[in-house]
Motif scaffolding. Structure first.
Motif, PDB file in Angstrom:
ATOM      1  N   GLU A   1     -76.844  82.821 -42.588  1.00 54.09           N
ATOM      2  CA  GLU A   1     -75.754  81.878 -42.794  1.00 54.09           C
ATOM      3  C   GLU A   1     -74.429  82.638 -42.803  1.00 54.09           C
ATOM      4  N   PRO A   2     -73.336  81.952 -42.463  1.00 56.80           N
ATOM      5  CA  PRO A   2     -72.022  82.603 -42.556  1.00 56.80           C
ATOM      6  C   PRO A   2     -71.558  82.673 -43.999  1.00 56.80           C
ATOM      7  N   MET A   3     -70.614  83.558 -44.284  1.00 56.07           N
ATOM      8  CA  MET A   3     -70.017  83.582 -45.612  1.00 56.07           C
ATOM      9  C   MET A   3     -69.317  82.251 -45.873  1.00 56.07           C
ATOM     10  N   SER A   4     -69.329  81.824 -47.112  1.00 51.08           N
ATOM     11  CA  SER A   4     -68.803  80.502 -47.460  1.00 51.08           C
ATOM     12  C   SER A   4     -67.379  80.527 -47.997  1.00 51.08           C
ATOM     13  N   LYS A   5     -66.833  81.711 -48.283  1.00 49.94           N
ATOM     14  CA  LYS A   5     -65.517  81.795 -48.922  1.00 49.94           C
ATOM     15  C   LYS A   5     -64.365  81.924 -47.925  1.00 49.94           C
ATOM     16  N   PHE A   6     -64.676  81.928 -46.630  1.00 50.42           N
ATOM     17  CA  PHE A   6     -63.650  82.093 -45.608  1.00 50.42           C
ATOM     18  C   PHE A   6     -63.757  80.978 -44.575  1.00 50.42           C
ATOM     19  N   PRO A   7     -62.650  80.677 -43.883  1.00 53.62           N
ATOM     20  CA  PRO A   7     -62.702  79.642 -42.834  1.00 53.62           C
ATOM     21  C   PRO A   7     -63.706  80.026 -41.749  1.00 53.62           C
ATOM     22  N   LEU A   8     -64.513  79.071 -41.369  1.00 51.89           N
ATOM     23  CA  LEU A   8     -65.509  79.307 -40.330  1.00 51.89           C
ATOM     24  C   LEU A   8     -64.853  79.253 -38.956  1.00 51.89           C
ATOM     25  N   VAL A   9     -65.186  80.218 -38.125  1.00 50.15           N
ATOM     26  CA  VAL A   9     -64.734  80.203 -36.731  1.00 50.15           C
ATOM     27  C   VAL A   9     -65.808  79.554 -35.868  1.00 50.15           C
ATOM     28  N   ARG A  10     -67.011  80.108 -35.931  1.00 46.61           N
ATOM     29  CA  ARG A  10     -68.152  79.519 -35.226  1.00 46.61           C
ATOM     30  C   ARG A  10     -69.433  80.234 -35.661  1.00 46.61           C
ATOM     31  N   ASP A  11     -70.477  79.475 -35.869  1.00 45.89           N
ATOM     32  CA  ASP A  11     -71.785  80.005 -36.229  1.00 45.89           C
ATOM     33  C   ASP A  11     -71.699  80.970 -37.422  1.00 45.89           C
ATOM     34  N   LEU A  12     -71.889  82.269 -37.190  1.00 41.62           N
ATOM     35  CA  LEU A  12     -71.896  83.254 -38.264  1.00 41.62           C
ATOM     36  C   LEU A  12     -70.578  84.003 -38.377  1.00 41.62           C
ATOM     37  N   LEU A  13     -69.598  83.611 -37.585  1.00 37.33           N
ATOM     38  CA  LEU A  13     -68.303  84.288 -37.550  1.00 37.33           C
ATOM     39  C   LEU A  13     -67.289  83.560 -38.425  1.00 37.33           C
ATOM     40  N   VAL A  14     -66.641  84.297 -39.320  1.00 36.38           N
ATOM     41  CA  VAL A  14     -65.634  83.719 -40.205  1.00 36.38           C
ATOM     42  C   VAL A  14     -64.322  84.492 -40.063  1.00 36.38           C
ATOM     43  N   ASP A  15     -63.253  83.898 -40.569  1.00 37.75           N
ATOM     44  CA  ASP A  15     -61.922  84.507 -40.516  1.00 37.75           C
ATOM     45  C   ASP A  15     -61.602  85.109 -41.883  1.00 37.75           C
ATOM     46  N   ARG A  16     -61.555  86.442 -41.961  1.00 36.83           N
ATOM     47  CA  ARG A  16     -61.306  87.134 -43.231  1.00 36.83           C
ATOM     48  C   ARG A  16     -59.835  87.481 -43.432  1.00 36.83           C
ATOM     49  N   SER A  17     -58.941  86.764 -42.784  1.00 38.15           N
ATOM     50  CA  SER A  17     -57.510  87.082 -42.868  1.00 38.15           C
ATOM     51  C   SER A  17     -56.997  87.089 -44.302  1.00 38.15           C
ATOM     52  N   ARG A  18     -57.557  86.243 -45.148  1.00 37.21           N
ATOM     53  CA  ARG A  18     -57.092  86.182 -46.535  1.00 37.21           C
ATOM     54  C   ARG A  18     -57.213  87.540 -47.213  1.00 37.21           C
ATOM     55  N   MET A  19     -58.263  88.275 -46.904  1.00 39.24           N
ATOM     56  CA  MET A  19     -58.446  89.585 -47.527  1.00 39.24           C
ATOM     57  C   MET A  19     -57.319  90.541 -47.121  1.00 39.24           C
ATOM     58  N   PHE A  20     -56.938  90.498 -45.864  1.00 40.47           N
ATOM     59  CA  PHE A  20     -55.902  91.413 -45.381  1.00 40.47           C
ATOM     60  C   PHE A  20     -54.517  91.006 -45.889  1.00 40.47           C
ATOM     61  N   GLU A  21     -54.313  89.712 -46.103  1.00 42.21           N
ATOM     62  CA  GLU A  21     -53.066  89.265 -46.715  1.00 42.21           C
ATOM     63  C   GLU A  21     -52.994  89.729 -48.171  1.00 42.21           C
ATOM     64  N   ASP A  22     -54.126  89.709 -48.855  1.00 42.33           N
ATOM     65  CA  ASP A  22     -54.157  90.195 -50.241  1.00 42.33           C
ATOM     66  C   ASP A  22     -53.938  91.700 -50.309  1.00 42.33           C
ATOM     67  N   MET A  23     -54.362  92.423 -49.280  1.00 41.79           N
ATOM     68  CA  MET A  23     -54.079  93.859 -49.236  1.00 41.79           C
ATOM     69  C   MET A  23     -52.575  94.106 -49.115  1.00 41.79           C
ATOM     70  N   LYS A  24     -51.898  93.245 -48.354  1.00 48.69           N
ATOM     71  CA  LYS A  24     -50.440  93.356 -48.262  1.00 48.69           C
ATOM     72  C   LYS A  24     -49.803  93.068 -49.620  1.00 48.69           C
ATOM     73  N   ARG A  25     -50.350  92.073 -50.307  1.00 50.78           N
ATOM     74  CA  ARG A  25     -49.792  91.687 -51.606  1.00 50.78           C
ATOM     75  C   ARG A  25     -49.830  92.836 -52.599  1.00 50.78           C
ATOM     76  N   VAL A  26     -50.935  93.595 -52.614  1.00 52.76           N
ATOM     77  CA  VAL A  26     -51.078  94.668 -53.597  1.00 52.76           C
ATOM     78  C   VAL A  26     -50.572  96.011 -53.062  1.00 52.76           C
ATOM     79  N   ARG A  27     -49.939  95.995 -51.908  1.00 52.38           N
ATOM     80  CA  ARG A  27     -49.351  97.206 -51.314  1.00 52.38           C
ATOM     81  C   ARG A  27     -50.416  98.294 -51.171  1.00 52.38           C
ATOM     82  N   ALA A  28     -51.483  97.957 -50.444  1.00 51.52           N
ATOM     83  CA  ALA A  28     -52.619  98.865 -50.301  1.00 51.52           C
ATOM     84  C   ALA A  28     -52.384  99.890 -49.192  1.00 51.52           C
TER      85      ALA A  28
END
Length: 273
Positions: A121-148
């Motif tokens: 199954e695809p991960m449930s915490k991210f927007p689904l793109v198709r089948d098992l592929l999801v969009d993890r952009s939120r994680m990278f935006e949070d990395m910007k937030r914490v100045r990683a």
């Protein structure tokens, strides 16, 4: 003579069975055509030939070569994401048999040793793109937030960096193994569409970069980034994150360390102004 022939036949069959010849791998995949078409959500089952040292990714590649379901229906190939195939890039994260993990390190012999059905199954915490592929952009935006990242003064030659003791390096190295795979946030009950919680991975990066001799110059900014909504106070302390982290990062220790540092900054930060 007949007995000898029978022994030879049995002897030939045993290695063939050990090699997995004739064995099939049974996968049950949750599919959806696009993220905005929930009505297309469905389960499809496939059986593919077993290969030695096979993992979930190689099973999906087998489906890609001949995308037919167990009832013989020809369908579109299953969509998933993978890059390194050695548990470094973090892109192949999915839910395998109900547990979030990396598909590349999910070996068939370990997760289905007796030919059990493998559910994907695809991960449930991210927007689904198709089948098992999801969009993890939120994680990278949070990395910007914490100045990683570590700031530098320019692109010119800066000379050797600050020296670190072996003890300090040993402490920081496990924190640096994060590959932004999403396992920790998928398992986190506080991380969902209704919250702004950045997740354990981002808070761990705050600790990592604040421990760096150069990164410490922006320690206050990183701490303040997780002192507001969605920061360290939103952690529910379920400790699910550390249980599923494929790199065994001490996430609970990082959460505790950042919580202490933010408390100190909240109480004594006025002295720095």
């Amino acid at each position: 003579m007949a007995k000898a022939n029978g022994d030879e036949a049995n002897g030939a069959a045993a290695p063939a069975q050990a090699r997995g010849e004739g064995r099939l791998v049974h996968l049950r995949v949750r599919r959806q055509d696009t993220g905005d078409r929930p009505e297309s959500r469905r389960w499809e089952e496939f059986k593919v030939p077993y290969l030695p040292q096979m993992n979930v990714i190689s099973a999906l590649q087998q489906i890609q070569r001949d995308p037919r379901t167990v009832d013989g229906k020809e369908v579109a190939p299953v969509v998933w994401e993978a890059v390194c195939l050695e548990e470094v890039c973090g892109s192949c994260t999915m839910v395998v048999n109900g547990r979030v993990r990396q598909a590349c390190s999910a070996l068939i012999d370990q997760i289905a040793p007796k030919g059990e059905v493998i559910t994907l199954e695809p991960m449930s915490k991210f927007p689904l793109v198709r089948d098992l592929l999801v969009d993890r952009s939120r994680m990278f935006e949070d990395m910007k937030r914490v100045r990683a990242w570590i700031d530098i003064d320019g692109t010119h030659e800066l000379g050797p960096g600050p020296r670190e003791s072996p003890e300090r390096q040993e402490e920081r190295y496990p924190l640096s193994r994060c590959m932004t795979c999403g396992c920790c946030v998928e398992a986190c009950p506080q991380y969902n569409d209704g919250t702004k919680f950045v997740g354990a991975f981002a808070i761990n990066l705050v600790r990592l970069y604040n421990m760096h001799p150069s990164g410490a110059m922006h320690e206050g900014e990183r701490l303040e980034s997780v002192m507001s909504e969605g920061g360290i106070s939103d952690c529910g302390k379920s400790q699910n994150c550390v249980e599923v982290c494929p790199k065994e990062i001490p996430l609970v220790d990082s959460l505790a360390a950042v919580a202490r540092d933010t408390t100190k900054r909240m109480l004594f930060g006025w002295l720095l102004k």
